[in-house]
Design a protein around this motif. Sequence first.
Motif: not given
Length: 471
Positions: A205, A207-209
């Motif tokens: 979440e 690191s948005n990946r």
Amino acid sequence: MQNFLDDNFLLHNDIAEDLFHNYAKSQPIIDYHNHLSPQEVAENKKFENLTQAWLYGDHYKWRAMRANGIDEHYITGQASDKEKFLKWAETVPYTVRNPLYHWTHLELQRYFGITELLSPKTAENIYEQASAQLQAETHSTRDLLQQMNVKVICTTDDPIDSLIHHQTFAQEQSSFQMFPAFRPDKAMQTEQPQVFNTYIDKLAEVSNREISDFQTYLDALKARHDFFATQGCCVSDHGLSHLYADDYTEDEVAQIFQKIRKQELITTEECNKFKSAMLVYFAEWDHEKGWVQQYHVGAFRNTNSRKFNELGADTGWDSIGDFKQGEALVRFLDRLDKENKLAKTILYNLNAVDNDLFAAMTGNFNDGSVVGKIQFGSAWWFHDQLDGMTKQINALSNIGLISRFIGMLTDSRSFLSFPRHEYFRRLLCNIFAEDIQKGLIPNDIPWIGSMIADICYHNAKNYFPFNDSAV
């Protein structure tokens, strides 16, 4: 007879007094490892009372209070702040010969100008006097650091931390700078798959990946490592029982990761392989960026399972461990060195039995490329007291170069802990002075004084890649 905590405390001859007052005392402080709250620095917090500034989160004091028969209600329980302080004051007279006795009274003197000894008789007055000062403009968190001539603090931060408070603080003018330190311990704690999987989900979440396999897990962690670098981070830290340096293959580690994601328990051997791999990746990233990596090893953590289950980690149930350190240290450092990926490294030892081992280990990997590249770190945790610091200094002096030592740090959660640097400096000056008095080293005060100043400040200034404006 010398008076307790006078100007020449711990300085046992005229030479020691000269070295401390003229070469050590006024040196700025680079506190390159602590557990201060970035939020409390960014918000320039004022503590409501002395208990909040002094007792909250301080498991050193909590352990002493428990040993003195104080009920947990007055330590981490629901007692009022004043009640907790009075119980601490009740304990203090019984801490004689424990470093807490010296630290307590140094801190009262340096921050509040209070020279009375803390006891049940003086507790009410000291509590009211110090608490009132903490409400003044001169005693906010930043002011407390400025009073001690602090130039740099490095906090301890998890890869998933947002660093929002570091960002806020960096936008403001201050007499000191605050940088994060990358502490990825939770990113390799595989013993409890459910807890570890929750951490992985949080990392995804932040690191948005998507994290679908071991490679994407590494990519997410590397992205956070890169982000920390953009926020001025140039220091990493690891808290370990011992180094992990088992042989592994990439396929093995990838399969272990998939087992963890399936909530399957892994074997001790698999756990060690996974941790060994992660430590290498972290170290390679540190080297790539020119960071300094720190390894705090030797703690036996959460030994009292009943109290750990009741109160959680970092509440005073840890102790010195008797882990075997040498072989894994060699294997780990040698692996990185062979590939020319060994960053500047600080090794902290918690068991004094291993002091000579650690002092000798640093010499194995000091290759002449950097002054003091591999450091035997300052006496840590249970050993940041007179005897422990003396043993660490003597081991380093006998086996390495004390002249290139980067000196003291607080390793503390308290904004009132910075007189520990003074404590170290006084002891250091006295050790050198006694050697001069015995004819063991030359009576060349300017030269020895410059060495003292280096250990107190300049060596750390030159060792860490902080930006020039920081120091």
